[in-house]
Design an enzyme around this catalytic site. Sequence first.
Site, PDB file in Angstrom:
ATOM      1  N   ALA A   1      -1.657  -0.349  -0.528  1.00 45.29           N
ATOM      2  CA  ALA A   1      -3.075  -0.063  -0.754  1.00 45.29           C
ATOM      3  C   ALA A   1      -3.663  -1.211  -1.563  1.00 45.29           C
ATOM      4  CB  ALA A   1      -3.191   1.240  -1.538  1.00 45.29           C
TER       5      ALA A   1
ATOM      6  N   GLU B   1       5.455   1.827  -5.739  1.00 43.34           N
ATOM      7  CA  GLU B   1       4.438   2.568  -6.494  1.00 43.34           C
ATOM      8  C   GLU B   1       4.892   2.960  -7.887  1.00 43.34           C
ATOM      9  OE1 GLU B   1       4.906   2.832  -3.309  1.00 43.34           O
ATOM     10  OE2 GLU B   1       3.089   3.376  -2.216  1.00 43.34           O
TER      11      GLU B   1
ATOM     12  N   GLY C   1       1.599   1.656   0.682  1.00 45.81           N
ATOM     13  CA  GLY C   1       0.794   2.133   1.799  1.00 45.81           C
ATOM     14  C   GLY C   1       1.180   1.448   3.106  1.00 45.81           C
TER      15      GLY C   1
ATOM     16  N   GLU D   1       3.921   3.312   4.383  1.00 42.79           N
ATOM     17  CA  GLU D   1       3.433   4.627   4.824  1.00 42.79           C
ATOM     18  C   GLU D   1       2.838   4.530   6.228  1.00 42.79           C
ATOM     19  OE1 GLU D   1       1.282   5.305   1.074  1.00 42.79           O
ATOM     20  OE2 GLU D   1       2.455   7.143   0.877  1.00 42.79           O
TER      21      GLU D   1
HETATM   22  C1  3H9 Z   1       0.013   1.891  -2.854  1.00 45.80           C
HETATM   23  O1  3H9 Z   1       0.232   1.366  -1.796  1.00 45.80           O
HETATM   24  C2  3H9 Z   1      -0.384   3.326  -2.995  1.00 45.80           C
HETATM   25  C3  3H9 Z   1      -0.237   4.145  -1.748  1.00 45.80           C
HETATM   26  O2  3H9 Z   1       1.024   4.781  -1.725  1.00 45.80           O
HETATM   27  C4  3H9 Z   1      -1.237   5.262  -1.694  1.00 45.80           C
HETATM   28  C5  3H9 Z   1      -2.653   4.872  -1.611  1.00 45.80           C
HETATM   29  C6  3H9 Z   1      -3.560   6.054  -1.477  1.00 45.80           C
HETATM   30  N1  3H9 Z   1      -3.692  -4.950  -3.815  1.00 45.80           N
HETATM   31  O3  3H9 Z   1       2.113 -11.309  -5.905  1.00 45.80           O
HETATM   32  P1  3H9 Z   1       1.417 -12.466  -5.325  1.00 45.80           P
HETATM   33  C7  3H9 Z   1      -2.855  -9.954  -4.771  1.00 45.80           C
HETATM   34  S1  3H9 Z   1       0.094   1.024  -4.305  1.00 45.80           S
HETATM   35  C8  3H9 Z   1      -4.545  -5.886  -4.224  1.00 45.80           C
HETATM   36  O4  3H9 Z   1       1.196 -13.653  -6.167  1.00 45.80           O
HETATM   37  P2  3H9 Z   1       3.626 -13.069  -3.573  1.00 45.80           P
HETATM   38  C9  3H9 Z   1      -2.336 -10.476  -6.088  1.00 45.80           C
HETATM   39  O5  3H9 Z   1      -3.051  -9.939  -7.165  1.00 45.80           O
HETATM   40  C10 3H9 Z   1       0.485  -0.617  -3.823  1.00 45.80           C
HETATM   41  N2  3H9 Z   1      -4.171  -7.191  -4.455  1.00 45.80           N
HETATM   42  O6  3H9 Z   1       2.088 -12.928  -3.942  1.00 45.80           O
HETATM   43  C11 3H9 Z   1      -2.554 -11.972  -5.920  1.00 45.80           C
HETATM   44  O7  3H9 Z   1      -3.923 -12.237  -6.154  1.00 45.80           O
HETATM   45  P3  3H9 Z   1      -4.373 -13.624  -6.842  1.00 45.80           P
HETATM   46  C12 3H9 Z   1       1.911  -0.783  -3.480  1.00 45.80           C
HETATM   47  C13 3H9 Z   1      -2.901  -7.498  -4.264  1.00 45.80           C
HETATM   48  O8  3H9 Z   1       3.664 -13.737  -2.259  1.00 45.80           O
HETATM   49  C14 3H9 Z   1      -2.285 -12.190  -4.444  1.00 45.80           C
HETATM   50  O9  3H9 Z   1      -2.436 -10.931  -3.820  1.00 45.80           O
HETATM   51  N3  3H9 Z   1       2.185  -2.176  -3.218  1.00 45.80           N
HETATM   52  C15 3H9 Z   1      -1.960  -6.558  -3.856  1.00 45.80           C
HETATM   53  O10 3H9 Z   1       4.403 -13.600  -4.716  1.00 45.80           O
HETATM   54  C16 3H9 Z   1      -0.913 -12.727  -4.156  1.00 45.80           C
HETATM   55  O11 3H9 Z   1       0.030 -11.894  -4.790  1.00 45.80           O
HETATM   56  C17 3H9 Z   1       2.571  -3.019  -4.203  1.00 45.80           C
HETATM   57  O12 3H9 Z   1       2.731  -2.646  -5.341  1.00 45.80           O
HETATM   58  C18 3H9 Z   1      -2.397  -5.223  -3.610  1.00 45.80           C
HETATM   59  N4  3H9 Z   1      -1.558  -4.265  -3.194  1.00 45.80           N
HETATM   60  O13 3H9 Z   1       4.132 -11.575  -3.405  1.00 45.80           O
HETATM   61  C19 3H9 Z   1       2.823  -4.435  -3.768  1.00 45.80           C
HETATM   62  N5  3H9 Z   1      -0.761  -7.156  -3.760  1.00 45.80           N
HETATM   63  O14 3H9 Z   1      -3.890 -14.684  -5.906  1.00 45.80           O
HETATM   64  C20 3H9 Z   1       2.156  -5.400  -4.708  1.00 45.80           C
HETATM   65  C21 3H9 Z   1      -0.958  -8.438  -4.088  1.00 45.80           C
HETATM   66  O15 3H9 Z   1      -5.845 -13.471  -6.932  1.00 45.80           O
HETATM   67  N6  3H9 Z   1       2.282  -6.773  -4.277  1.00 45.80           N
HETATM   68  N7  3H9 Z   1      -2.241  -8.672  -4.405  1.00 45.80           N
HETATM   69  O16 3H9 Z   1      -3.671 -13.644  -8.178  1.00 45.80           O
HETATM   70  C22 3H9 Z   1       3.429  -7.478  -4.407  1.00 45.80           C
HETATM   71  O17 3H9 Z   1       4.468  -6.985  -4.808  1.00 45.80           O
HETATM   72  C23 3H9 Z   1       3.372  -8.933  -4.050  1.00 45.80           C
HETATM   73  O18 3H9 Z   1       2.032  -9.327  -4.083  1.00 45.80           O
HETATM   74  C24 3H9 Z   1       3.949  -9.304  -2.662  1.00 45.80           C
HETATM   75  C25 3H9 Z   1       3.661 -10.799  -2.374  1.00 45.80           C
HETATM   76  C26 3H9 Z   1       5.473  -9.092  -2.692  1.00 45.80           C
HETATM   77  C27 3H9 Z   1       3.340  -8.501  -1.568  1.00 45.80           C
END
Ligand code: 3H9
Length: 681
Positions: A62, A124, A101, A104
């Site tokens: 999400a 999450e 998400g 999901e």
């Molecule tokens: C969820 O899904 C809830 C659901 O179950 C239910 C919903 C109703 N959203 O980490 P990076 C941005 S909760 C918004 O450096 P990498 C991040 O801030 C979510 N922004 O890249 C950064 O911005 P900036 C569950 C996001 O290649 C840029 O993207 N998912 C999100 O080292 C690059 O990020 C997670 O917790 C997001 N979800 O790693 C996954 N994700 O460049 C969270 C990233 O402006 N994300 N951004 O600083 C990660 O773990 C890593 O970003 C990922 C890539 C492994 C994907």
Amino acid sequence: MSVVTTHLTEGVLIVRTDNPPVNALGQAVRAGLEAAISGAASDKNIEAIVLICSGRTFFAGADITEFGKPAQSPDLNDVCAVIEALNKPVIAAIHGTALGGGLEIALSCNYRVAVPSAKLGFPEVKLGLLPGSGGTQRLPRLIGVPEALTMIGLGEPVDARKALEIVLLDRIVGEDSLESDAVAFAREVALNKSHPVTSQLTHRTQRDDIDSNTYDQFLKSNARKLRGLEAPQACVEAVRAAVELPFPEGLRKEREQFIRLMNGPQSKALRHVFFAERTASRIEGIPDDTPTIPIEKVGVLGAGTMGGGIAMNFLTAGIPVTLIEREKASLDRGVATIRKNYEATASKGRLTTEQVERAMNLLTPSLQFDDLADCDLVIEAVFENMDLKLEVFARLDATIKQGAILASNTSYLSIDEMAGATARPEYVIGLHFFSPANVMKLLEVVRGAKTSATVLKTCMGLARMIGKVAAISGVCYGFIGNRMLSQRSQQAQALILEGAKPWDVDRVLTRFGFPMGPFQMSDLAGLDIGWNAKTSKSSTVREVLCERGRLGQKTGSGYYDYDENRKGHPSEETEAIIAELVAKSGRNQRSIGDEEIFERLLYPMVNEGAKILQEGIAQRASDIDVVWINGFGWPAYTGGPMYWADSIGLANIVRSLEANSVEVAPLLRAKSEAAESFIQK
Ligand code: 3H9
């Protein structure tokens, strides 16, 4: 252009999402997916659908930036329901990471295929949440309760191989042929008469097949990792609901918990930490097009615990390291420790034997300083003494090729002074690792007055490559982390002389969420670090403890007495030592409550943080949070010292500091008076 596009090929509708950087499932993506899937229902030319993403990853979850704001339809649950209800097979084609998400969505599909390098997970819980769009209900139905509890409750992703093994994936396809292989798979399964619908699966969630202790057992066996966190309990309850309740009811329960946690303080704090860690890598005031230096070979000077740990970071990342020591015995010991550490990791199944050998083959141990000459970066980890460091830097400057970076792992000393011993101060920088250096996440990158933008940017990139969370500090005694720590240590020492017991002090901090208190930490590190028997004057508790051979855990006693399992117990001898010192000073002891201990330990740290911020030593308040969470075990679910200070109320902190005669930092006072906070929310 729309973030979701479609095209039809051989009867298969490819629904492609392109929402950089990580295909987060923001409103536009959700609406695009819903429209594409709904539109396919009545189109006779479409036999199957493939959901695929452009860029570096499948949906990473999400959009976290939407949390806490008014909901915008369609919500992710609706999209999942539309996918699952479609009368044609839907296939998730996964590369990069399918997280939260994103997973999901994949679970709502009838089938999942992925490239070998893909990872799938529910992170999450690390954001203080549980999966909120059916993940807790669909995952156990697909892969069973034990595996689902681990994935949802601990938040670690699984790789494609493991995902196939637990039947989370139906097939692993070619790394470079995801789309065509997914289309081929879709054409294959389109011939099937029926398709699995995850929410309707029942064979893995039969109540009678599941030991009712499974849930408590999971929490118990992971108690240390999950200490203080609220979300894991909710994760476990939701998985239990997948077994005990019909799908719609389980979904409702999951939703309730998701909303409760999302609005709660822990998830807000953890979301702050998520963005703080990413923001910390941004360097203020340097142009985006600043070039970097390719780092193909690293030198580490000193094969002790620190030097060896530092070397492992690069070896693990595939970068060759030359490790230098003066004496053969120390070098051999250092290399043996590196191997032992790798083998210990391999024995836990976290590395293969080949990976261990690959890393060890990248290591060149040497007794010849000159062997460092062609390194692109050399990090010195020699004894913490300025004269020695100055000598080392002059020698490095004379030996190492021009254009290479010279770094110090000093914890306290001035990088500028060291830079002054070289003719290339712009190439000198501090890279402060935390012990154990191969494990601790933090890297404090210390920017000297003359450090060039290129060198700084190179080191921040390198930190990412070796999996560290980096924060930039300016030059001052102890940089961000240790400078604040010394405030806490001073207070801890004062408290035990005034009447608090060392174990009371430790208890207050561990109850707050630190893994250890200051006295437990000192005993672990060894009380004799920096102690000298010849100059010891029995003037502090530590000096007397050392004089009596109570050097910490390694000698079986320090502040605490240790049993054969290294468990610490309050020590009468330590109490007597403190009492003697107090008597000699002519002061009296008094009884000190937990609240006073708490405020006196933590508020002066916030105060020092404010000074660090005002002096420009830290670029931003959230960097201080990043340092303390990743380097010193500050509980992440409180958001770090500066975020936490805001939640306590800065005026309350000022009042307590004044009552305890601590000089209030001007920035803290100003913010308190203006009713401002350190972190913009
Ligand atoms: C969820 O899904 C809830 C659901 O179950 C239910 C919903 C109703 N959203 O980490 P990076 C941005 S909760 C918004 O450096 P990498 C991040 O801030 C979510 N922004 O890249 C950064 O911005 P900036 C569950 C996001 O290649 C840029 O993207 N998912 C999100 O080292 C690059 O990020 C997670 O917790 C997001 N979800 O790693 C996954 N994700 O460049 C969270 C990233 O402006 N994300 N951004 O600083 C990660 O773990 C890593 O970003 C990922 C890539 C492994 C994907």
